[in-house]
Design a protein around this motif. Structure first.
Motif, PDB file in Angstrom:
ATOM      1  N   CYS A  92     -59.889   7.850 -14.610  1.00  0.00           N
ATOM      2  CA  CYS A  92     -60.437   6.506 -14.845  1.00  0.00           C
ATOM      3  C   CYS A  92     -61.907   6.626 -15.252  1.00  0.00           C
ATOM      4  O   CYS A  92     -62.604   7.551 -14.839  1.00  0.00           O
ATOM      5  CB  CYS A  92     -60.359   5.656 -13.577  1.00  0.00           C
ATOM      6  SG  CYS A  92     -58.699   5.349 -12.963  1.00  0.00           S
ATOM      7  N   TRP A 121     -62.109   9.665 -17.350  1.00  0.00           N
ATOM      8  CA  TRP A 121     -61.177   9.469 -18.466  1.00  0.00           C
ATOM      9  C   TRP A 121     -61.792   9.978 -19.765  1.00  0.00           C
ATOM     10  O   TRP A 121     -61.124  10.622 -20.579  1.00  0.00           O
ATOM     11  CB  TRP A 121     -60.804   7.993 -18.561  1.00  0.00           C
ATOM     12  CG  TRP A 121     -59.819   7.643 -19.623  1.00  0.00           C
ATOM     13  CD1 TRP A 121     -58.578   8.188 -19.815  1.00  0.00           C
ATOM     14  CD2 TRP A 121     -59.981   6.655 -20.644  1.00  0.00           C
ATOM     15  NE1 TRP A 121     -57.952   7.597 -20.890  1.00  0.00           N
ATOM     16  CE2 TRP A 121     -58.790   6.651 -21.416  1.00  0.00           C
ATOM     17  CE3 TRP A 121     -60.996   5.770 -20.971  1.00  0.00           C
ATOM     18  CZ2 TRP A 121     -58.609   5.795 -22.509  1.00  0.00           C
ATOM     19  CZ3 TRP A 121     -60.814   4.919 -22.049  1.00  0.00           C
ATOM     20  CH2 TRP A 121     -59.638   4.931 -22.790  1.00  0.00           C
ATOM     21  N   GLU A 168     -53.899   9.998 -19.973  1.00  0.00           N
ATOM     22  CA  GLU A 168     -53.426   8.709 -19.460  1.00  0.00           C
ATOM     23  C   GLU A 168     -54.524   8.056 -18.628  1.00  0.00           C
ATOM     24  O   GLU A 168     -55.145   8.697 -17.788  1.00  0.00           O
ATOM     25  CB  GLU A 168     -52.192   8.911 -18.566  1.00  0.00           C
ATOM     26  CG  GLU A 168     -50.932   9.289 -19.318  1.00  0.00           C
ATOM     27  CD  GLU A 168     -50.157   8.070 -19.790  1.00  0.00           C
ATOM     28  OE1 GLU A 168     -50.692   6.947 -19.699  1.00  0.00           O
ATOM     29  OE2 GLU A 168     -49.018   8.253 -20.243  1.00  0.00           O
ATOM     30  N   CYS A 169     -54.754   6.777 -18.890  1.00  0.00           N
ATOM     31  CA  CYS A 169     -55.599   5.985 -18.003  1.00  0.00           C
ATOM     32  C   CYS A 169     -54.801   5.758 -16.716  1.00  0.00           C
ATOM     33  O   CYS A 169     -53.694   5.212 -16.746  1.00  0.00           O
ATOM     34  CB  CYS A 169     -55.953   4.667 -18.674  1.00  0.00           C
ATOM     35  SG  CYS A 169     -57.173   3.700 -17.791  1.00  0.00           S
ATOM     36  N   SER A 218     -54.871   3.801 -14.225  1.00  0.00           N
ATOM     37  CA  SER A 218     -54.468   2.442 -13.852  1.00  0.00           C
ATOM     38  C   SER A 218     -53.282   1.954 -14.665  1.00  0.00           C
ATOM     39  O   SER A 218     -52.559   1.041 -14.245  1.00  0.00           O
ATOM     40  CB  SER A 218     -55.650   1.483 -14.041  1.00  0.00           C
ATOM     41  OG  SER A 218     -56.127   1.539 -15.377  1.00  0.00           O
ATOM     42  N   GLU A 219     -53.045   2.571 -15.849  1.00  0.00           N
ATOM     43  CA  GLU A 219     -51.872   2.243 -16.649  1.00  0.00           C
ATOM     44  C   GLU A 219     -50.679   3.108 -16.248  1.00  0.00           C
ATOM     45  O   GLU A 219     -49.555   2.629 -16.139  1.00  0.00           O
ATOM     46  CB  GLU A 219     -52.180   2.439 -18.141  1.00  0.00           C
ATOM     47  CG  GLU A 219     -53.177   1.454 -18.713  1.00  0.00           C
ATOM     48  CD  GLU A 219     -52.629   0.041 -18.712  1.00  0.00           C
ATOM     49  OE1 GLU A 219     -51.484  -0.171 -19.159  1.00  0.00           O
ATOM     50  OE2 GLU A 219     -53.338  -0.870 -18.241  1.00  0.00           O
ATOM     51  N   MET A 220     -50.955   4.396 -16.015  1.00  0.00           N
ATOM     52  CA  MET A 220     -49.859   5.317 -15.719  1.00  0.00           C
ATOM     53  C   MET A 220     -49.126   4.947 -14.427  1.00  0.00           C
ATOM     54  O   MET A 220     -47.906   5.076 -14.337  1.00  0.00           O
ATOM     55  CB  MET A 220     -50.388   6.741 -15.624  1.00  0.00           C
ATOM     56  CG  MET A 220     -49.297   7.785 -15.398  1.00  0.00           C
ATOM     57  SD  MET A 220     -49.916   9.456 -15.485  1.00  0.00           S
ATOM     58  CE  MET A 220     -48.457  10.389 -14.988  1.00  0.00           C
ATOM     59  N   TYR A 236     -48.320   2.224 -13.251  1.00  0.00           N
ATOM     60  CA  TYR A 236     -47.385   1.111 -13.380  1.00  0.00           C
ATOM     61  C   TYR A 236     -46.364   1.325 -14.492  1.00  0.00           C
ATOM     62  O   TYR A 236     -45.621   0.413 -14.832  1.00  0.00           O
ATOM     63  CB  TYR A 236     -48.156  -0.189 -13.635  1.00  0.00           C
ATOM     64  CG  TYR A 236     -49.046  -0.570 -12.471  1.00  0.00           C
ATOM     65  CD1 TYR A 236     -48.494  -0.966 -11.254  1.00  0.00           C
ATOM     66  CD2 TYR A 236     -50.435  -0.508 -12.581  1.00  0.00           C
ATOM     67  CE1 TYR A 236     -49.304  -1.298 -10.183  1.00  0.00           C
ATOM     68  CE2 TYR A 236     -51.248  -0.842 -11.507  1.00  0.00           C
ATOM     69  CZ  TYR A 236     -50.684  -1.232 -10.315  1.00  0.00           C
ATOM     70  OH  TYR A 236     -51.489  -1.557  -9.252  1.00  0.00           O
ATOM     71  N   ARG A 237     -46.337   2.536 -15.044  1.00  0.00           N
ATOM     72  CA  ARG A 237     -45.371   2.841 -16.098  1.00  0.00           C
ATOM     73  C   ARG A 237     -44.196   3.622 -15.535  1.00  0.00           C
ATOM     74  O   ARG A 237     -44.348   4.366 -14.572  1.00  0.00           O
ATOM     75  CB  ARG A 237     -46.024   3.700 -17.188  1.00  0.00           C
ATOM     76  CG  ARG A 237     -46.953   2.966 -18.120  1.00  0.00           C
ATOM     77  CD  ARG A 237     -47.541   3.931 -19.137  1.00  0.00           C
ATOM     78  NE  ARG A 237     -46.496   4.567 -19.949  1.00  0.00           N
ATOM     79  CZ  ARG A 237     -46.707   5.602 -20.749  1.00  0.00           C
ATOM     80  NH1 ARG A 237     -47.903   6.142 -20.818  1.00  0.00           N
ATOM     81  NH2 ARG A 237     -45.712   6.108 -21.461  1.00  0.00           N
ATOM     82  N   ARG A 257     -42.828   6.412 -16.567  1.00  0.00           N
ATOM     83  CA  ARG A 257     -43.136   7.443 -17.544  1.00  0.00           C
ATOM     84  C   ARG A 257     -42.286   8.688 -17.303  1.00  0.00           C
ATOM     85  O   ARG A 257     -42.361   9.284 -16.228  1.00  0.00           O
ATOM     86  CB  ARG A 257     -44.610   7.835 -17.452  1.00  0.00           C
ATOM     87  CG  ARG A 257     -45.091   8.659 -18.638  1.00  0.00           C
ATOM     88  CD  ARG A 257     -46.439   9.293 -18.345  1.00  0.00           C
ATOM     89  NE  ARG A 257     -47.030   9.870 -19.519  1.00  0.00           N
ATOM     90  CZ  ARG A 257     -46.569  10.929 -20.169  1.00  0.00           C
ATOM     91  NH1 ARG A 257     -45.471  11.523 -19.755  1.00  0.00           N
ATOM     92  NH2 ARG A 257     -47.188  11.405 -21.241  1.00  0.00           N
ATOM     93  N   ASP A 287     -56.311   4.390  -8.273  1.00  0.00           N
ATOM     94  CA  ASP A 287     -55.323   4.451  -9.347  1.00  0.00           C
ATOM     95  C   ASP A 287     -54.929   5.893  -9.659  1.00  0.00           C
ATOM     96  O   ASP A 287     -53.765   6.191  -9.924  1.00  0.00           O
ATOM     97  CB  ASP A 287     -55.876   3.778 -10.607  1.00  0.00           C
ATOM     98  CG  ASP A 287     -55.923   2.264 -10.476  1.00  0.00           C
ATOM     99  OD1 ASP A 287     -55.013   1.696  -9.846  1.00  0.00           O
ATOM    100  OD2 ASP A 287     -56.867   1.643 -10.994  1.00  0.00           O
TER     101      ASP A 287
END
Length: 307
Positions: free
Chosen positions: A12, A16, A37-38, A40-42, A44-45, A47, A66
C-alpha cells in the motif's frame, strides 16, 4: 526461490510504489513474471494464484491491515509468502513463511523516506538473487551491480550536500497549488512517490504519471502556474523523456528536472535542474527519489506545515 515461476508483490502507499519499481528490477534481472497488487484491492478479489507463485508483502510497519489480509488470503490458498518489513517481530513478519528486514531504523513521520529507499534496495537484491539462481544474471554483470551499489551511500550524500539548491527551487514554487510528476520505466514509480510525498507533507495537489501519458489528459491543465517535475536521468528512455518535456515547454509550463550530473541538454529545456550522480540505469531510483523527498520537505516547511 529456485522453484518460483511468478511473483505477486502486495503493498500500500509508498510501499506500493517501491513494488512497482521492484517489478521492473526482478523481471529484468531474473526473467520472472511479476505482478503488483494494491493490497486493499487484492484482499477483496477472488484472485487465482498458481502453486509456484510467491506472494511478497512490503510494509514499513509490518502491521498494514490490508497487506496483512492479502497475505492471509494467499496462505489460505497454500501459497508461500515472503515479507519485506522494517519492524522486527511485526505481525506480517510473524505470519509470513520468510522475512527480509529493512533495518532502516524507526520512521518518525507518517511520510516514509528511508524505508522506501531500503525497500527498493532489497527488491534490487531479490531480483539479483533470483537472476543468479535462474542463470539469467551473468556473474560479471552481478559483480558490476554490487560494486556500484557500494557507491550509492556516497552518491546520496552528494545529493544531500546540495540541499541548499533544492531549497532555492522550493522557494520559487511553494505557492503553487498543483504539480505534475513524470518519469518513464523504472523512474515512473519514483514520479508517483514524489507526488505522494508532496501531498502527504504539504497538502498540495500532485499527480504522478508516466511521461508519455501526460498527453492523454493532464496536458490540458498545463499553465505558467502549474509546474511539472520530470525524473529524467541518462538512461535508455532519455530522449523520449526530453521530447515530453518539450511538449510541456511549448505550453509555457515551468519544468523542474532531476537529471544526471553534467547533462546540458536537460538544462536547455527545464527551468530548474537538480543534478544527481551517474549510476547504473537500474539503480537510478535509489538516487532520483532523494531530491524529490527533499523538495517536498522544503515546500511543506515553507508553507508552515508540520512535517
Amino acid at each position: 526461490l529456485s522453484r518460483i515461476h511468478r511473483l505477486v508483490l502486495v503493498a500500500c502507499g509508498t510501499s506500493w510504489h517501491a513494488a512497482i519499481a521492484g517489478e521492473y528490477l526482478i523481471e529484468n534481472f531474473a526473467g520472472v513474471p511479476v505482478e503488483v497488487e494494491c493490497a486493499s484491492e487484492m484482499r477483496y478479489r477472488n484472485r487465482p494464484l498458481e502453486k509456484d507463485t510467491l506472494v511478497v508483502s512490503i510494509s514499513q510497519s509490518g502491521e498494514t491491515a490490508d497487506t496483512l489480509a492479502a497475505i492471509r488470503g494467499a496462505r489460505d490458498l497454500g501459497i508461500r509468502t515472503l515479507a519485506i518489513v522494517n519492524v522486527v517481530g511485526s505481525t506480517i513478519a510473524r505470519e509470513s513463511d520468510a522475512d527480509i528486514y529493512m533495518r532502516a531504523g524507526p520512521e518518525i513521520g507518517v511520510a516514509s523516506t528511508k524505508a522506501f529507499e531500503m525497500q527498493v534496495l532489497l527488491l534490487t537484491l531479490l531480483g539479483m538473487a533470483l537472476g543468479r539462481l535462474r542463470g539469467t544474471l551473468p556473474t560479471a554483470q552481478g559483480r558490476k551491480l554490487v560494486n556500484e551499489l557500494k557507491t550509492i551511500p556516497r552518491k546520496i550524500q552528494q545529493i544531500l550536500d546540495g540541499d541548499g539548491h533544492i531549497l532555492h527551487i522550493a522557494k520559487k514554487y511553494y505557492r503553487c497549488t498543483d504539480f505534475l510528476y513524470m518519469g518513464r520505466q523504472i523512474n515512473f514509480p519514483i514520479a508517483l512517490e514524489g507526488a505522494l510525498k508532496l501531498k502527504e507533507l504539504s497538502y498540495i495537489h500532485a499527480e504522478g504519471y508516466p511521461s508519455a501519458e501526460m498527453k492523454h489528459g493532464p496536458i490540458a491543465l498545463i499553465a505558467p502556474d502549474f509546474p511539472s517535475v520530470f525524473v529524467v536521468p541518462r538512461d535508455p528512455v532519455f530522449d523520449k523523456n526530453v521530447s515530453n518535456m518539450e511538449e510541456i515547454k511549448a505550453r509555457k509550463g515551468p519544468i523542474i528536472a532531476v537529471a544526471t550530473a553534467g547533462d546540458k541538454e536537460v538544462a536547455r529545456t527545464a527551468d530548474d535542474v537538480i543534478y544527481i550522480p551517474r549510476t547504473s540505469d537500474w539503480l537510478y531510483p535509489l538516487l532520483t527519489v532523494v531530491p524529490l523527498q527533499l523538495l517536498a520537505y522544503h515546500i511543506a516547511v515553507l508553507r508552515g506545515c508540520d512535517v
